[in-house]
Design a protein around this motif. Sequence first.
Motif, PDB file in Angstrom:
ATOM      1  N   ARG A  25      25.662  31.256  44.486  1.00 38.68           N
ATOM      2  CA  ARG A  25      24.441  31.269  43.660  1.00 38.68           C
ATOM      3  C   ARG A  25      24.672  31.719  42.234  1.00 38.68           C
ATOM      4  NH1 ARG A  25      19.689  33.393  47.417  1.00 38.68           N
ATOM      5  NH2 ARG A  25      20.056  32.031  49.166  1.00 38.68           N
ATOM      6  N   ARG A  26      25.731  32.487  42.015  1.00 38.21           N
ATOM      7  CA  ARG A  26      25.998  32.919  40.636  1.00 38.21           C
ATOM      8  C   ARG A  26      27.504  32.981  40.429  1.00 38.21           C
ATOM      9  NH1 ARG A  26      23.970  37.006  43.548  1.00 38.21           N
ATOM     10  NH2 ARG A  26      25.459  38.664  43.984  1.00 38.21           N
ATOM     11  N   PRO A  27      27.938  32.974  39.189  1.00 36.96           N
ATOM     12  CA  PRO A  27      29.387  32.949  38.930  1.00 36.96           C
ATOM     13  C   PRO A  27      30.055  34.223  39.465  1.00 36.96           C
ATOM     14  CG  PRO A  27      28.135  32.566  36.915  1.00 36.96           C
ATOM     15  CD  PRO A  27      27.140  32.950  37.972  1.00 36.96           C
ATOM     16  N   PRO A  28      31.246  34.078  40.016  1.00 39.19           N
ATOM     17  CA  PRO A  28      31.933  35.245  40.586  1.00 39.19           C
ATOM     18  C   PRO A  28      32.332  36.263  39.518  1.00 39.19           C
ATOM     19  CG  PRO A  28      33.189  33.227  40.929  1.00 39.19           C
ATOM     20  CD  PRO A  28      32.005  32.849  40.129  1.00 39.19           C
ATOM     21  N   ILE A  48      39.428  37.325  38.889  1.00 42.02           N
ATOM     22  CA  ILE A  48      40.301  38.511  39.000  1.00 42.02           C
ATOM     23  C   ILE A  48      41.496  38.378  38.040  1.00 42.02           C
ATOM     24  CG2 ILE A  48      41.800  37.857  40.969  1.00 42.02           C
ATOM     25  CD1 ILE A  48      41.255  40.769  41.972  1.00 42.02           C
ATOM     26  N   PHE A  49      42.015  37.165  37.880  1.00 39.89           N
ATOM     27  CA  PHE A  49      43.135  36.985  36.953  1.00 39.89           C
ATOM     28  C   PHE A  49      42.708  37.352  35.524  1.00 39.89           C
ATOM     29  CE2 PHE A  49      45.650  33.574  39.577  1.00 39.89           C
ATOM     30  CZ  PHE A  49      45.940  34.551  40.521  1.00 39.89           C
ATOM     31  N   ARG A  50      41.536  36.900  35.155  1.00 41.26           N
ATOM     32  CA  ARG A  50      41.086  37.188  33.779  1.00 41.26           C
ATOM     33  C   ARG A  50      40.690  38.658  33.613  1.00 41.26           C
ATOM     34  NH1 ARG A  50      39.204  32.435  30.771  1.00 41.26           N
ATOM     35  NH2 ARG A  50      39.802  30.579  31.911  1.00 41.26           N
ATOM     36  N   ALA A  51      40.225  39.262  34.708  1.00 36.98           N
ATOM     37  CA  ALA A  51      39.924  40.702  34.642  1.00 36.98           C
ATOM     38  C   ALA A  51      41.226  41.487  34.391  1.00 36.98           C
ATOM     39  CB  ALA A  51      39.259  41.153  35.938  1.00 36.98           C
ATOM     40  N   ILE A  52      42.323  41.007  34.987  1.00 36.76           N
ATOM     41  CA  ILE A  52      43.623  41.676  34.770  1.00 36.76           C
ATOM     42  C   ILE A  52      44.047  41.494  33.308  1.00 36.76           C
ATOM     43  CG2 ILE A  52      46.089  41.662  35.386  1.00 36.76           C
ATOM     44  CD1 ILE A  52      45.117  40.790  38.268  1.00 36.76           C
ATOM     45  N   GLY A  57      34.286  34.761  36.134  1.00 34.69           N
ATOM     46  CA  GLY A  57      35.130  33.563  36.028  1.00 34.69           C
ATOM     47  C   GLY A  57      34.541  32.349  36.718  1.00 34.69           C
ATOM     48  N   ASP A  58      35.365  31.289  36.809  1.00 39.87           N
ATOM     49  CA  ASP A  58      34.930  30.044  37.453  1.00 39.87           C
ATOM     50  C   ASP A  58      34.956  30.158  38.976  1.00 39.87           C
ATOM     51  OD1 ASP A  58      34.578  28.751  35.145  1.00 39.87           O
ATOM     52  OD2 ASP A  58      36.574  27.835  35.095  1.00 39.87           O
ATOM     53  N   GLY A  59      35.877  30.985  39.459  1.00 41.28           N
ATOM     54  CA  GLY A  59      36.007  31.213  40.893  1.00 41.28           C
ATOM     55  C   GLY A  59      36.518  32.625  41.066  1.00 41.28           C
TER      56      GLY A  59
END
Length: 521
Positions: A406-409, A436-440, A429-431
């Motif tokens: 329902r909303r972006p992860p 998590i990769f972009r959070a890192i 992110g998109d998934g």
Amino acid sequence: MTTDPDRVVIFDTTLRDGEQSPGISLNKTEKLEIAHQLARLGVDVIEAGFPIASPGDFEAVQAIAREVPGPVIAALARVQAADVERAAEAVRDAERPRIHTFVSTSDIHIEHQLQSTRSDVKAQARAAVAHAKSFVEDVEFSPMDATRADVEYTAEVIQIAIDEGATTINVPDTVGYTMPLEYAAFLARLYELVPALRDVVLSVHCHDDLGLAVANTFAGVQAGARQVEVAINGLGERAGNASLEEIVMLLETRKSDLGFQTGITTQEIARTSRLVSRLTGYNVQPNKAIVGRNAFAHESGIHQDGVLKERTTYEIMDARSIGLDANSLVLGKHSGRHALRAALEELGYQVDGAALNQAFKRFKEVADRKKQVTAMDLEALVTDELRAGSGDAWTLEWFEVEASSRRPPHARVGLVDGDGEAVTGDFTGDGPIDAIFRAINSATRREAKLRDFRIDSVTDGQDALGEASVVLELADQKASGQGVSTDIIEASALAYVRALSNCERRLEHEAGRTEEPVEAA
Ligand code: KIV
Ligand code: ZN
């Protein structure tokens, strides 16, 4: 090494030519673990690296020379004096050190790459072998790109190397260009031109650009070579080197026709292949000969029927001969520390003290989520612990990921940097994996780009451990990282953080370099 005329010396170059495959970034601990396993496998020579290439390469070769008893430990060197000296220093403490020096003899390389002349190359080869010989008894010389070179000229250079004391002469098919009959004829001509070649070990080193590396290596053995330069899973520059497991099992399976011997404990092959694949992040193709997942699988009904009646109807090798029966060992959540230690010992790992405590903690986490912990799981966990090397720029402490249709992860992560400082980051992110990769990236303030991402399961079954592999690019440096967990998001995050730490390590090496960078051999 041996006086048996039918004994083929197995020279493993996984840690040198293999390590040159793009994206592979093994640290010292990982290289040591592979070297110990190669010793267990029974290789005669480990080419441990190219010490002049970087301080990291030097340290890894030195550690292997000091800590891995049994095989000859070889270090690669160009013909420059500084290379030979660095190689000599790196292998100085080995039980049986070897320096392997090389220079090209093809006109293409001499004119365009070395921008030199045939006579200069001869002088350089002479000086390098003599210099290497002043440090060690065991010196190998390779006329690089020999198969595209003039055979008469190559013979002259080989004669010089033998005159200066080279004990092994390796004839590389550097660009994977030759064909079996042509290669055999080239070697036969060298024997005619250099009779002294019969007094040293002739070696072959073949690349797989045309898919002929194993065929050419075998043709070389039939032509008289008694050393083969090979790599686990066929790793190596471009399309790779001849694969160790293929050439060894060929000599083994057809022993009664060929009569050749090796010192390989073939039952260690499958395990060595898994370890190398895990630590390098290079998956083995499912239909790869000997070590591919399907190499012993029978799909067709007729074949299955035949094998059930009599294994040899469709199998020329017994899976057990490469160690594929070693998976009977099973632990569960009630297994204690002693059982774990015994199981690890059976797998060849000596784990005590703090390392055993850590292994037990990981084992318990897995056993709580997974009914049966098999030898394959333990192997994956122990390898994963190895990767958590000290000196990493960052380690993953915790993460949270909210995933919904329902909303972006959204992901949040907590890391610890090399100075012990906690850093956090978050991203939508998109998934869930992208988040998590972009959070890192956000926590580390790095703009790393994802170049490859794969996720596999260690064993069959819904509760199987997941194994992730990530290749990243950061400021033109590429590096890989791997991670294992029952949770694939955690495995992926671990792999990402390790790949990022490996990129950072490479960047630091580049920044600390004072001289011209040395290209891989
Ligand atoms: O392929 C090659 O020629 C090499 C040499 C350094 C032996 O790897
Ligand atoms: Zn090579």
